[in-house]
Design a protein around this motif. Sequence first.
Motif, short mmCIF file in Angstrom:
data_model
loop_
_atom_site.label_atom_id
_atom_site.label_comp_id
_atom_site.label_asym_id
_atom_site.label_seq_id
_atom_site.Cartn_x
_atom_site.Cartn_y
_atom_site.Cartn_z
N GLU A 1 -3.21 -18.28 -0.78
CA GLU A 1 -3.03 -16.94 -0.23
C GLU A 1 -4.09 -16.03 -0.85
N THR A 2 -4.29 -14.87 -0.23
CA THR A 2 -5.22 -13.87 -0.78
C THR A 2 -4.40 -12.83 -1.54
N PRO A 3 -5.03 -12.05 -2.43
CA PRO A 3 -4.28 -11.01 -3.16
C PRO A 3 -3.61 -10.00 -2.22
N SER A 4 -4.20 -9.78 -1.02
CA SER A 4 -3.62 -8.82 -0.07
C SER A 4 -2.66 -9.49 0.91
N PHE A 5 -2.37 -10.77 0.68
CA PHE A 5 -1.45 -11.54 1.53
C PHE A 5 -1.86 -11.52 3.00
N SER A 6 -3.16 -11.69 3.25
CA SER A 6 -3.65 -11.59 4.63
C SER A 6 -3.11 -12.71 5.52
N ILE A 7 -2.84 -13.89 4.96
CA ILE A 7 -2.29 -14.99 5.78
C ILE A 7 -0.85 -14.66 6.15
N LYS A 8 -0.08 -14.22 5.17
CA LYS A 8 1.32 -13.84 5.40
C LYS A 8 1.40 -12.70 6.41
N GLU A 9 0.50 -11.70 6.29
CA GLU A 9 0.48 -10.57 7.21
C GLU A 9 0.19 -11.01 8.64
N HIS A 10 -0.51 -12.13 8.78
CA HIS A 10 -0.84 -12.68 10.10
C HIS A 10 0.29 -13.59 10.62
N GLY A 11 1.40 -13.64 9.86
CA GLY A 11 2.53 -14.49 10.25
C GLY A 11 2.28 -15.95 9.94
N VAL B 1 -12.16 -23.01 -1.47
CA VAL B 1 -13.07 -22.93 -0.33
C VAL B 1 -12.60 -23.93 0.73
N LEU B 2 -12.41 -23.42 1.96
CA LEU B 2 -11.94 -24.27 3.05
C LEU B 2 -12.98 -25.29 3.46
N PRO B 3 -12.58 -26.54 3.69
CA PRO B 3 -13.52 -27.51 4.23
C PRO B 3 -13.77 -27.21 5.71
N ASP B 4 -14.88 -27.70 6.25
CA ASP B 4 -15.15 -27.53 7.67
C ASP B 4 -14.10 -28.26 8.48
N GLY B 5 -13.83 -27.75 9.69
CA GLY B 5 -12.87 -28.41 10.57
C GLY B 5 -12.06 -27.41 11.37
N GLU B 6 -11.01 -27.91 11.99
CA GLU B 6 -10.22 -27.12 12.94
C GLU B 6 -9.53 -25.92 12.31
N VAL B 7 -9.04 -26.05 11.07
CA VAL B 7 -8.37 -24.93 10.41
C VAL B 7 -9.35 -23.79 10.18
N ASP C 1 -9.34 -12.65 7.45
CA ASP C 1 -10.15 -12.45 6.24
C ASP C 1 -9.55 -13.21 5.07
N LEU C 2 -10.26 -14.26 4.65
CA LEU C 2 -9.77 -15.06 3.52
C LEU C 2 -10.65 -14.91 2.29
N ASN C 3 -11.26 -13.73 2.14
CA ASN C 3 -11.98 -13.47 0.89
C ASN C 3 -10.98 -13.50 -0.26
N ASP C 4 -11.39 -14.02 -1.39
CA ASP C 4 -10.52 -14.11 -2.57
C ASP C 4 -9.31 -14.99 -2.37
N LEU C 5 -9.47 -16.03 -1.52
CA LEU C 5 -8.39 -17.01 -1.33
C LEU C 5 -8.13 -17.71 -2.67
N ASN C 6 -6.85 -17.88 -3.01
CA ASN C 6 -6.49 -18.51 -4.28
C ASN C 6 -5.37 -19.52 -4.09
#
Length: 196
Positions: A41-51, A96-102, A112-117
């Motif tokens: 997740e990111t510090p701003s919870f951008s994935i969670k905010e996107h559902g 860092v995400l690998p290349d691919g469908e995700v 925005d997945l800057n600062d993904l942890n």
Amino acid sequence: MAKEIEIEFKNLLTKEEFENLKTFFQINESRFHSQTNYYFETPSFSIKEHGGALRIRKKSATSYTLTLKIRQTVGHLEINQKISESDASNMLETSVLPDGEVKEYINEVKLDLNDLNLIGELTTNRVEFPYEDGLLVLDHSTYLKHEDYELEFEVTDENIGKQQFINLLMNHQIPERKTLNKIKRFFNVKNELDKK
């Protein structure tokens, strides 16, 4: 790689209810397998905010799947991408995400997945077996020095599946409990620990 809509019903169980279901369905320990989810997740919870939720699931020493789940009107869109052990190790170390469908989907929706942890891991002992028109799952999960027991029912028809699930709970005198998904339960426990 696969995209699918996942429709499932969940109910938390007490340890006693979990053991009773194991006995009723004649499930012995040897049928359980272990898997570990690593959550990001990111510090701003951008994935969670996107559902959504982002994880790597390790099922065996060499089986890794990167999954992005995004809430839909019915169920979740689930994007599953098999990744190599080296891609998994790299993401666990660098986020860092690998290349691919995700990664393609994330870029497409401009998430925005800057600062993904990597925020933690959850290990589940699981058994799955056919039941009625779906797949019944018994889970015992441990995370952050916490444990819980859960019943899941994966179906293709929401209405039929819901009635079958309710009937199963009633037949075993298990009360319906509002049950969050694993990552939300993980976050809730993590938030409680962070407050201490």
